[in-house]
Design an enzyme around this catalytic site. Structure first.
Site, short mmCIF file in Angstrom:
data_model
loop_
_atom_site.label_atom_id
_atom_site.label_comp_id
_atom_site.label_asym_id
_atom_site.label_seq_id
_atom_site.Cartn_x
_atom_site.Cartn_y
_atom_site.Cartn_z
N LYS A 72 0.84 -1.21 0.00
CA LYS A 72 0.00 0.00 0.00
C LYS A 72 0.87 1.26 0.00
CE LYS A 72 -3.86 -2.41 2.14
NZ LYS A 72 -4.81 -2.63 3.23
N GLN B 251 -4.96 -1.74 9.61
CA GLN B 251 -4.86 -3.06 8.97
C GLN B 251 -5.39 -4.15 9.89
OE1 GLN B 251 -3.89 -3.35 5.79
NE2 GLN B 251 -3.84 -5.56 5.65
N ASP C 102 -11.33 2.47 3.79
CA ASP C 102 -11.58 1.02 3.71
C ASP C 102 -13.06 0.73 3.48
OD1 ASP C 102 -9.42 -0.73 3.89
OD2 ASP C 102 -9.22 -0.50 6.06
N1 L34 Z 1 -8.09 -2.71 7.20
N2 L34 Z 1 -7.36 -4.81 6.60
C1 L34 Z 1 -7.84 -3.61 6.24
N3 L34 Z 1 -8.08 -3.27 4.95
C2 L34 Z 1 -7.85 -4.15 3.96
O1 L34 Z 1 -8.16 -3.85 2.68
C3 L34 Z 1 -7.31 -5.41 4.28
N4 L34 Z 1 -6.98 -6.33 3.32
C4 L34 Z 1 -7.18 -7.76 3.62
C5 L34 Z 1 -6.53 -8.04 4.99
N5 L34 Z 1 -6.71 -6.97 5.96
C6 L34 Z 1 -7.11 -5.73 5.63
C7 L34 Z 1 -5.89 -6.19 2.52
O2 L34 Z 1 -5.29 -5.14 2.38
C8 L34 Z 1 -6.43 -8.42 2.47
N6 L34 Z 1 -5.60 -7.37 1.90
C9 L34 Z 1 -4.60 -7.55 0.91
C10 L34 Z 1 -3.91 -6.49 0.33
C11 L34 Z 1 -2.94 -6.69 -0.64
C12 L34 Z 1 -2.62 -7.96 -1.04
C13 L34 Z 1 -3.30 -9.02 -0.47
C14 L34 Z 1 -4.28 -8.81 0.50
C15 L34 Z 1 -1.56 -8.16 -2.05
O3 L34 Z 1 -0.85 -7.25 -2.40
N7 L34 Z 1 -1.38 -9.40 -2.54
C16 L34 Z 1 -0.35 -9.75 -3.51
C17 L34 Z 1 0.74 -10.60 -2.89
C18 L34 Z 1 1.20 -10.13 -1.55
C19 L34 Z 1 2.33 -10.95 -0.96
O4 L34 Z 1 3.32 -11.18 -1.68
O5 L34 Z 1 2.22 -11.37 0.19
C20 L34 Z 1 -1.01 -10.57 -4.62
O6 L34 Z 1 -0.46 -10.61 -5.73
O7 L34 Z 1 -2.04 -11.19 -4.37
#
Ligand code: L34
Length: 293
Positions: free
Chosen positions: A52, A96, A119
């Site tokens: 982010k 988060q 959010d």
């Molecule tokens: N308050 N909590 C709050 N807001 C959110 O919108 C979230 N979420 C979920 C968990 N808790 C939260 C997220 O940000 C899930 N989530 C989230 C955000 C980004 C990614 C995955 C979940 C992401 O960037 N995923 C990448 C890989 C990340 C890695 O390498 O670990 C992907 O390609 O899926």
């Protein structure tokens, strides 16, 4: 089968945001400013929050990361939220999830000023979303809506089966897809752990949204030929052969299911990056006072 490239699409949208932010700067306008609060040291949460902050940089946003250790009290966290609510430079902020067990997530969500709740988790924003009023849409469902939109997928009249009823994905997703909107007009079935015959439900779906948090849960025998499958799960499973010792897998058994699909999202590189981009879009909307004036 067509792969929905969430990572590529997120990149495109971030470039569009960056152009808009550059124009705002040019005119001497307010640069969007997002703050993120991360409590504890959960490595997955730390990685998402890093994404982010990095995305803010890519778009020309200002960002502030507030890190607190896992012993932080609820009272202290509520104090931080109060400060962010009152800071005129902060357009939006997130706390988060998940939080350490001794902190009540509901109290935290309720403490965030709805005007800064990028959010979209506060009841005010959730309620406005449900009624079709302007609101900050929760990031993951909003990201999925944008994917369907940008891939030109005509959802009207489709039967969508959402698997999982969480407050941040399953429940809002079911509401958004049933709304009268460009991406919407679906007949929605919301399924969960008490659903009697889950396969019977998912087999009827034109669109399956998998948001359960169980690796490879949705198998080929649960999906009909030609379905659109959106995989929200991001599960870390042990993989000693990998440098990091783990790999990311979705809630869908991708290799088995993909050949049956018309469209499918991968993990990683699917819904995750779109979640991050949605947060930026909400923050931009806040800085432009689009929702609450
Ligand atoms: N308050 N909590 C709050 N807001 C959110 O919108 C979230 N979420 C979920 C968990 N808790 C939260 C997220 O940000 C899930 N989530 C989230 C955000 C980004 C990614 C995955 C979940 C992401 O960037 N995923 C990448 C890989 C990340 C890695 O390498 O670990 C992907 O390609 O899926």
């Amino acid at each position: 089968m067509k792969l929905i490239d969430g990572k590529g699409l997120a990149h495109t949208i971030k470039e569009e945001i960056a152009v808009e932010v550059a124009a705002i700067k040019e005119k001497g306008g307010k640069i969007p400013h997002l703050a993120a609060v991360l409590v504890g040291d959960d490595p997955a949460s730390a990685s998402y929050v890093r994404n982010k902050v990095r995305s803010c940089d890519q778009c020309g946003f200002q960002s502030t990361l507030i890190r607190k250790d896992s012993s932080t009290t609820e009272e202290a966290l509520l104090g931080i939220i109060e400060g962010l609510n009152e800071d005129p430079d902060i357009d939006g902020f997130i706390v988060q999830l998940p939080l350490p067990k001794h902190i009540n997530e509901e109290n935290v969500t309720l403490a965030i000023d709805p005007k800064k709740d990028v959010d979209g988790f506060h009841p005010t924003n959730f309620g406005r979303m449900a009624l079709g009023l302007p609101s900050y849409l929760p990031a993951t469902p909003f990201g999925i809506v944008q994917m369907l939109d940008r891939y030109g997928i005509e959802t009207s009249g489709m039967h969508c089966v959402v698997v999982g009823r969480s407050n941040i994905v399953g429940t809002p997703m079911s509401i958004l897809l049933s709304r009268k909107a460009k991406v919407g007009n679906c007949t929605v079935t919301l399924t969960h752990s008490r659903t009697r015959d889950l396969s019977a439900e998912t087999l009827r779906a034109d669109i399956v949204i998998a948001a359960i948090g169980i690796p490879n849960f949705i198998g080929a025998d649960m999906v009909k030929e030609g379905a659109i499958v959106i995989d929200v799960g991001i599960n870390r499973v042990d993989a000693p052969e990998r440098k990091r010792g783990y790999k990311l897998v979705g809630d869908v058994d991708f290799d088995a299911v993909a050949p049956k699909c018309s469209f499918i999202t991968p993990v990683p590189g699917g819904v995750g990056p779109m979640t991050v981009t949605s947060l930026l879009l909400n923050t931009l909307k806040s800085s432009k006072r689009e929702i609450y004036g």
